[in-house]
Scaffold this active site. Structure first.
Site, PDB file in Angstrom:
ATOM      1  N   THR A   1      35.974  33.339  43.327  1.00 51.17           N
ATOM      2  CA  THR A   1      37.218  33.924  43.833  1.00 51.17           C
ATOM      3  C   THR A   1      37.291  33.635  45.324  1.00 51.17           C
ATOM      4  OG1 THR A   1      36.990  35.727  42.246  1.00 51.17           O
ATOM      5  CG2 THR A   1      38.495  36.122  44.061  1.00 51.17           C
TER       6      THR A   1
ATOM      7  N   ARG B   1      41.739  37.517  29.356  1.00 50.93           N
ATOM      8  CA  ARG B   1      40.986  38.473  30.189  1.00 50.93           C
ATOM      9  C   ARG B   1      41.515  38.434  31.631  1.00 50.93           C
ATOM     10  NH1 ARG B   1      37.891  37.813  35.143  1.00 50.93           N
ATOM     11  NH2 ARG B   1      36.327  39.457  35.239  1.00 50.93           N
TER      12      ARG B   1
END
Ligand code: GLY
Length: 401
Positions: A237, A265
């Site tokens: 991320t 998800r």
């Protein structure tokens, strides 16, 4: 003698190099502690993989540019980089081999927010999150609808799976991980773990992975890293928060989520208040790491509220980490399978980078990238000393360590 993962877990050493994305080691600010206070405004803080993209964004911000655009410039640098397999182009895909991306942003001056999750075929997720904020009347859009909205707003559809990421996915697929099932939060986690450890022979599995990597013609130089990604699925991320000279603040977070995830998800990154939260009366915060655990404490919002009530950026971030630890009854044995990093920027330029563990790897501490006139990487301050592990564990992870 090289350090084993076990040595690192027992806290024997902390290397002086940090990973700044794409697996490349880079010198980290040699200060024993973070500076914690910006030398001057503007200031940008980001996850370590934003380091390379700080300079352009800083110059833009210094020239009077918008704080959200500056944050997006840092994040987009990683999204456009095919070598960074944590976000955007080249992001590691879901279990079906499809790259599914999430992002969120907050614009302090207008107090607006935007987010998009589970989006396929659109590389510039940070810009899409801003587009949702500016042009939809909504805060969050997901899946196919968000993709169609992106195309209507002029974004290009493209295949985001690079050849390198496809081969790593095939390696995972062929070696087949059976990680569907309970997580480390399951009360029966120990029983499940023991079952798993009994069920496969680490060395044989590791050898099978090596054979498969060869069959898939994965470049020998990339083979160990590819096997590593199969055994330790990364949650890559990027986050960036910005503070302008006039006090404006913004934040933005983007991710490909969790490698090999179940399609659909969503983690913390697209959730306003979890992966990103900005209130320029107080500060701006972002998160990278175990999305599920951050969702359970809404970390970014919690930290901003902690600062509103008087905590320093460091104390506010550590409190959120303590909340994660508390969710596991402070059992370190279990927390070993969780990791979290928070990037905290207060409205006066004070900042902190905190993490649950020191790093994912021996010699590669978690880092916060900072630019306040001088771009640098600083080690995060961790709640626990040592390297976290990936869930679910397999005996082959020990062989890979
Ligand atoms: N923090 C990224 C994710 O878990 O999706």
């Amino acid at each position: 003698m090289p350090l084993s993962r076990r040595d690192f877990v027992s806290g024997l050493a902390l290397g002086a190099l940090g990973s700044a994305g794409a697996g490349e080691a880079r010198a980290v600010e040699p200060l024993p502690k973070q500076r914690m206070q910006a030398a001057s405004r503007p200031i940008i803080v980001a996850a370590g993989n934003g380091y390379e993209f700080l300079e352009g964004a800083y110059q833009y911000l210094k020239g009077g540019g918008d704080t959200l655009e500056a944050a997006i410039r840092v994040v987009a640098g990683a999204e456009d980089d095919p070598e960074d397999d944590s976000v955007g182009l080249g992001g590691l895909p879901n279990e079906e081999g499809v790259v599914e991306l999430d992002a969120s942003c907050m614009h302090g001056p207008s107090r607006r927010a935007g987010a998009a999750g589970g989006v396929r075929n659109i590389r510039s997720m940070a810009r899409l999150a801003r587009e949702v904020m500016l042009h939809s009347g909504h805060v969050m859009m997901v899946g196919e609808g968000a993709e169609r909205f992106a195309v209507a707003r002029g974004f290009k559809r493209e295949d985001l799976l690079t050849e390198a990421s496809r081969k790593v996915w095939l390696l995972w697929k062929e070696a087949h991980s059976d990680w569907w099932g309970s997580g480390v939060a399951d009360p029966r986690w120990r029983e499940r773990l023991q079952e798993r450890l009994r069920s496969d022979d680490g060395a044989a599995y590791y050898e099978r992975l090596q054979r498969l990597a060869e069959d898939l013609a994965i470049d020998p130089a990339a083979r160990t890293a590819a096997i590593h990604k199969v055994l330790f699925p990364p949650t890559g991320t990027i986050h960036c928060s910005t503070l302008a000279a006039n006090g404006d603040m913004s934040g933005c977070t983007s991710t490909s989520g969790l490698a090999w995830k179940i399609p659909g998800r969503l983690g913390d990154s697209p959730v306003i208040g979890a992966g990103c939260y900005t209130d320029q009366d107080v500060g701006s915060v972002g998160a990278t790491g175990s999305g599920e655990e951050n969702l359970r404490v809404l970390g970014a919002h919690t930290i901003v509220e902690n600062m509103r009530h008087g905590m320093t950026p460091f104390e506010a971030g550590m409190d959120a980490l303590h909340r994660i630890a508390r969710n596991f009854n402070n059992e370190k044995e279990r927390l070993l399978y969780v990791d979290m990093k928070y990037y905290v920027l207060r409205k006066d330029g004070a900042y902190a980078g905190v993490s649950l563990w020191t790093g994912y790897e021996p010699g590669q501490p978690h880092t916060i990238a900072v630019h306040d006139g001088t771009p640098r990487l600083e080690k995060t301050v961790s709640l626990f000393e040592g390297a976290s592990q990936r869930w679910p564990p397999t005996p082959a992870q020990k062989v890979a360590s």
